[in-house]
Enzyme design. Structure first.
Site, PDB file in Angstrom:
ATOM      1  N   ARG A 238      41.041  31.179  39.504  1.00  0.00           N
ATOM      2  CA  ARG A 238      40.693  32.555  39.148  1.00  0.00           C
ATOM      3  C   ARG A 238      39.648  33.058  40.142  1.00  0.00           C
ATOM      4  O   ARG A 238      38.732  32.307  40.525  1.00  0.00           O
ATOM      5  CB  ARG A 238      40.113  32.630  37.730  1.00  0.00           C
ATOM      6  CG  ARG A 238      41.141  32.538  36.613  1.00  0.00           C
ATOM      7  CD  ARG A 238      42.048  33.778  36.541  1.00  0.00           C
ATOM      8  NE  ARG A 238      43.017  33.686  35.469  1.00  0.00           N
ATOM      9  CZ  ARG A 238      44.259  33.204  35.589  1.00  0.00           C
ATOM     10  NH1 ARG A 238      44.693  32.763  36.758  1.00  0.00           N
ATOM     11  NH2 ARG A 238      45.078  33.189  34.553  1.00  0.00           N
ATOM     12  N   GLU A 267      40.631  41.682  40.775  1.00  0.00           N
ATOM     13  CA  GLU A 267      42.037  42.007  41.048  1.00  0.00           C
ATOM     14  C   GLU A 267      42.452  43.298  40.369  1.00  0.00           C
ATOM     15  O   GLU A 267      42.030  43.532  39.229  1.00  0.00           O
ATOM     16  CB  GLU A 267      42.934  40.874  40.517  1.00  0.00           C
ATOM     17  CG  GLU A 267      42.883  39.661  41.388  1.00  0.00           C
ATOM     18  CD  GLU A 267      43.692  38.500  40.812  1.00  0.00           C
ATOM     19  OE1 GLU A 267      44.620  38.725  40.013  1.00  0.00           O
ATOM     20  OE2 GLU A 267      43.375  37.367  41.179  1.00  0.00           O
ATOM     21  N   HIS A 285      48.075  36.888  44.203  1.00  0.00           N
ATOM     22  CA  HIS A 285      48.213  36.141  42.942  1.00  0.00           C
ATOM     23  C   HIS A 285      49.673  35.733  42.675  1.00  0.00           C
ATOM     24  O   HIS A 285      50.290  36.172  41.704  1.00  0.00           O
ATOM     25  CB  HIS A 285      47.644  36.946  41.760  1.00  0.00           C
ATOM     26  CG  HIS A 285      47.216  36.061  40.614  1.00  0.00           C
ATOM     27  ND1 HIS A 285      46.183  36.373  39.754  1.00  0.00           N
ATOM     28  CD2 HIS A 285      47.690  34.862  40.167  1.00  0.00           C
ATOM     29  CE1 HIS A 285      46.044  35.409  38.861  1.00  0.00           C
ATOM     30  NE2 HIS A 285      46.949  34.491  39.088  1.00  0.00           N
TER      31      HIS A 285
END
Ligand code: GLV
Length: 324
Positions: A238, A267, A285
């Site tokens: 993450r 993000e 991602h």
């Protein structure tokens, strides 16, 4: 029939499995559902099938109401879910471990190769029409054979990364709260160390821990300074596990050699400084993004729902630990 709210488009086989026995409220779109729409649709739900883009907090649980029984996240990471808030209300939270292990490790390994061998940089040379010529010293990278990979979080994904690295002739050091059994440690050439030793001895540091209070900015200005100047950091976990501003400084100042990132602190925004760093490989991602894996993740989330609603325990309730 229970009311199942699915907050985003997911593979059809999972929707069909739920639709066969329950009343589905399906937000059938690929863009992230707005908070307003999410709160509105959640009202009266027995089940929420969520993605990592949805924040599951007290506000959403209140909006859903007391009948809510399960939040089934279609992701292994569960930092978008306030798990203690779910526990306090007797709501089961589930995630999707194991089915995405190999795919996510592939992504982390790909990032490591791209960063250490400068493949992204090389591709940009060709695509931009920049003149180039084969040369003995042209765009040299770092070989992986005989190097040390530091794995932060030796869960399923960390171990899958280690298996790949062993095949490439790397040695492994790792941190986690638990210790591998002797046979696995030997097979993975893996030695448990503390974080300082991992940072100072690794040629590549790869992050495989969940985002928790204790792992937020685990990689920060101080830890980056402890790494070798020739080392790389890879993040497929993450974004907020790394202090992105500190990483940009380290990449620009030569405190480390490079980075491979699949995830970002805010993000879908990416720190503008990263875009200026040729020694950073940046992916949007894509960790678990294969047809097979996304299908398996959605089907596992659906199975968790079906099991729980039929009175059985959910297959994969969230278990909070220091690795994924
Ligand atoms: C993806 O990032 C996941 O947590 O499954």
């Amino acid at each position: 029939m229970s009311k199942v709210v699915i907050t985003n488009r997911i593979p059809e086989s999972a929707v069909a499995a739920l639709r066969a026995v329950h009343d589905i409220d399906y937000y059938d779109a690929e863009e992230t559902i707005s908070r307003e729409e999410l709160l509105r649709r959640a009202a009266g739900a027995d089940v929420l099938v969520t993605l990592l883009t949805e924040k599951v907090d007290d506000e959403l649980l209140d909006a859903a109401g007391e009948q809510l029984k399960i939040v089934a996240n279609v992701a292994v990471g569960y930092n978008n879910i306030d798990v203690p808030a779910c526990d306090a209300r007797g709501i089961v939270a589930t995630n999707t471990p194991k089915v995405l292990t190999e795919t996510t490790a592939d992504t982390a390994f790909g990032l490591m190769l791209m960063a250490t061998r400068r493949f992204g940089e090389g591709e940009r040379v060709i695509r931009s029409g920049t003149p180039w010529q084969w040369g003995m010293f042209y765009m040299l990278g770092m070989g992986l054979q005989g190097k040390t990979l530091g794995i932060v979080g030796m869960g399923q994904i960390g171990q899958a990364m280690a298996r790949r690295a062993v095949a490439f002739g790397m040695d492994i050091v790792y941190t986690d709260e638990f210790e591998l059994d002797a046979a696995t440690a030997e097979a993975l050439h893996a030695r448990k160390v503390d974080m300082d030793e991992l940072l100072s001895t690794s040629d590549v540091v790869s992050l495989h821990c969940p985002l928790m209070d204790s792992t937020k900015h685990l990689i920060n200005a101080e830890s980056l300074k402890k790494m070798k100047k020739t080392a790389y950091v890879v993040n497929s976990a993450r974004g907020p596990v790394i202090d992105e501003a500190a990483l940009v400084d380290a990449l620009k100042n030569g405190d480390i050699a490079g980075a491979g990132l699949d995830v970002f602190e805010n993000e879908p925004a990416v720190h503008p400084g990263l875009l200026e760093c040729d020694n950073a490989v940046l992916l949007p991602h894509l960790g678990s993004a294969t047809v097979e894996t996304r299908t398996a993740m959605a089907e596992l989330a659906a199975q968790n729902v079906l099991d729980l609603l039929s009175g059985q325990p959910a297959l994969t309730p969230v278990t909070q630990k220091t690795s994924l």
